[in-house]
Write a protein that holds these residues in place. Structure first.
Motif, PDB file in Angstrom:
ATOM      1  N   VAL A   7      -3.933  -3.237   2.552  1.00 48.98           N
ATOM      2  CA  VAL A   7      -3.252  -2.061   2.016  1.00 48.98           C
ATOM      3  C   VAL A   7      -1.800  -2.411   1.678  1.00 48.98           C
ATOM      4  N   ALA A   8      -1.089  -2.984   2.653  1.00 43.45           N
ATOM      5  CA  ALA A   8       0.313  -3.342   2.456  1.00 43.45           C
ATOM      6  C   ALA A   8       0.708  -4.364   3.509  1.00 43.45           C
ATOM      7  N   SER A   9       1.634  -5.228   3.127  1.00 42.93           N
ATOM      8  CA  SER A   9       2.124  -6.234   4.062  1.00 42.93           C
ATOM      9  C   SER A   9       3.634  -6.311   3.988  1.00 42.93           C
ATOM     10  N   ILE A  10       4.233  -6.742   5.104  1.00 46.94           N
ATOM     11  CA  ILE A  10       5.678  -6.928   5.176  1.00 46.94           C
ATOM     12  C   ILE A  10       5.936  -8.173   6.000  1.00 46.94           C
TER      13      ILE A  10
ATOM     14  N   ASP B  32       4.799 -11.825  10.575  1.00 46.50           N
ATOM     15  CA  ASP B  32       4.418 -11.106   9.361  1.00 46.50           C
ATOM     16  C   ASP B  32       3.423 -10.032   9.785  1.00 46.50           C
ATOM     17  N   MET B  33       3.580  -8.833   9.246  1.00 51.27           N
ATOM     18  CA  MET B  33       2.773  -7.690   9.652  1.00 51.27           C
ATOM     19  C   MET B  33       2.099  -7.066   8.431  1.00 51.27           C
ATOM     20  N   ALA B  34       1.030  -6.346   8.675  1.00 54.55           N
ATOM     21  CA  ALA B  34       0.330  -5.716   7.559  1.00 54.55           C
ATOM     22  C   ALA B  34      -0.538  -4.569   8.052  1.00 54.55           C
ATOM     23  N   TRP B  35      -0.924  -3.745   7.109  1.00 55.76           N
ATOM     24  CA  TRP B  35      -1.948  -2.718   7.316  1.00 55.76           C
ATOM     25  C   TRP B  35      -3.141  -3.071   6.435  1.00 55.76           C
TER      26      TRP B  35
ATOM     27  N   ILE C  93       7.614  -7.368   0.696  1.00 57.87           N
ATOM     28  CA  ILE C  93       6.553  -6.370   0.764  1.00 57.87           C
ATOM     29  C   ILE C  93       5.575  -6.533  -0.399  1.00 57.87           C
ATOM     30  N   VAL C  94       4.311  -6.372  -0.075  1.00 52.85           N
ATOM     31  CA  VAL C  94       3.243  -6.376  -1.078  1.00 52.85           C
ATOM     32  C   VAL C  94       2.372  -5.149  -0.839  1.00 52.85           C
ATOM     33  N   TYR C  95       1.984  -4.495  -1.913  1.00 50.98           N
ATOM     34  CA  TYR C  95       1.081  -3.343  -1.834  1.00 50.98           C
ATOM     35  C   TYR C  95      -0.174  -3.607  -2.654  1.00 50.98           C
ATOM     36  N   ALA C  96      -1.286  -3.056  -2.197  1.00 55.76           N
ATOM     37  CA  ALA C  96      -2.480  -3.026  -3.027  1.00 55.76           C
ATOM     38  C   ALA C  96      -2.197  -2.134  -4.227  1.00 55.76           C
TER      39      ALA C  96
ATOM     40  N   THR D  36       4.251   3.608   1.701  1.00 52.15           N
ATOM     41  CA  THR D  36       5.434   2.809   2.003  1.00 52.15           C
ATOM     42  C   THR D  36       5.271   2.162   3.372  1.00 52.15           C
ATOM     43  N   ILE D  37       5.390   0.847   3.414  1.00 55.82           N
ATOM     44  CA  ILE D  37       5.358   0.127   4.685  1.00 55.82           C
ATOM     45  C   ILE D  37       6.789  -0.197   5.101  1.00 55.82           C
ATOM     46  N   SER D  38       7.038  -0.121   6.400  1.00 56.13           N
ATOM     47  CA  SER D  38       8.356  -0.451   6.918  1.00 56.13           C
ATOM     48  C   SER D  38       8.207  -1.004   8.331  1.00 56.13           C
ATOM     49  N   ARG D  39       9.279  -1.604   8.817  1.00 59.41           N
ATOM     50  CA  ARG D  39       9.243  -2.155  10.164  1.00 59.41           C
ATOM     51  C   ARG D  39      10.543  -1.856  10.894  1.00 59.41           C
TER      52      ARG D  39
END
Length: 119
Positions: A51-54, A36-39, A60-63, A71-74
């Motif tokens: 800020v955001a997680s994936i 699991d990754m996040a910013w 995906i979850v955003y603040a 937009t978060i992506s992987r």
């Protein structure tokens, strides 16, 4: 040993865009794809915040403060995650950190990249 490396920060005017990249060069494919990754970010004088997680399943979850703008992506094949930031505001200023939760060995953080949004 550095596990996560961020890039893409910088100085931008309000309303502009930046794209942050986090790479995990020491991960093997299976480790990264199962993580699991996040910013996160840390504004000046404030606590670090999500800020955001994936997840590994791409949930995906955003603040609330960034919904509709970020937009978060992987990209598992290249062991990277991204954060596309549009319509930047001065309150988005801070150090942005990449976060990884690995099932085999716990949590890792990158060294951070500075984002400064001028008004």
């Amino acid at each position: 040993q550095v596990q996560l490396v961020e890039s893409g920060g910088g100085l931008v005017q309000a309303g502009g865009s930046l794209r942050l990249t986090c790479k995990a060069p020491r991960n093997i494919f299976s480790t990264f794809s199962a993580s699991d990754m996040a910013w996160y970010r840390q504004p000046p004088g404030k606590e670090r915040e999500l800020v955001a997680s994936i997840t590994s399943d791409r949930d995906i979850v955003y603040a609330d403060s960034v919904k509709g703008r970020f937009t978060i992506s992987r990209d598992n094949s290249n062991k990277k995650i991204y954060l596309q930031m549009n319509s930047l505001k001065p309150e988005d200023t801070g150090v942005y950190y990449c976060y990884q939760s690995r099932r085999d060995s716990g949590v890792y953080w990158g060294q951070g990249t500075q984002v400064t949004v001028s008004s």
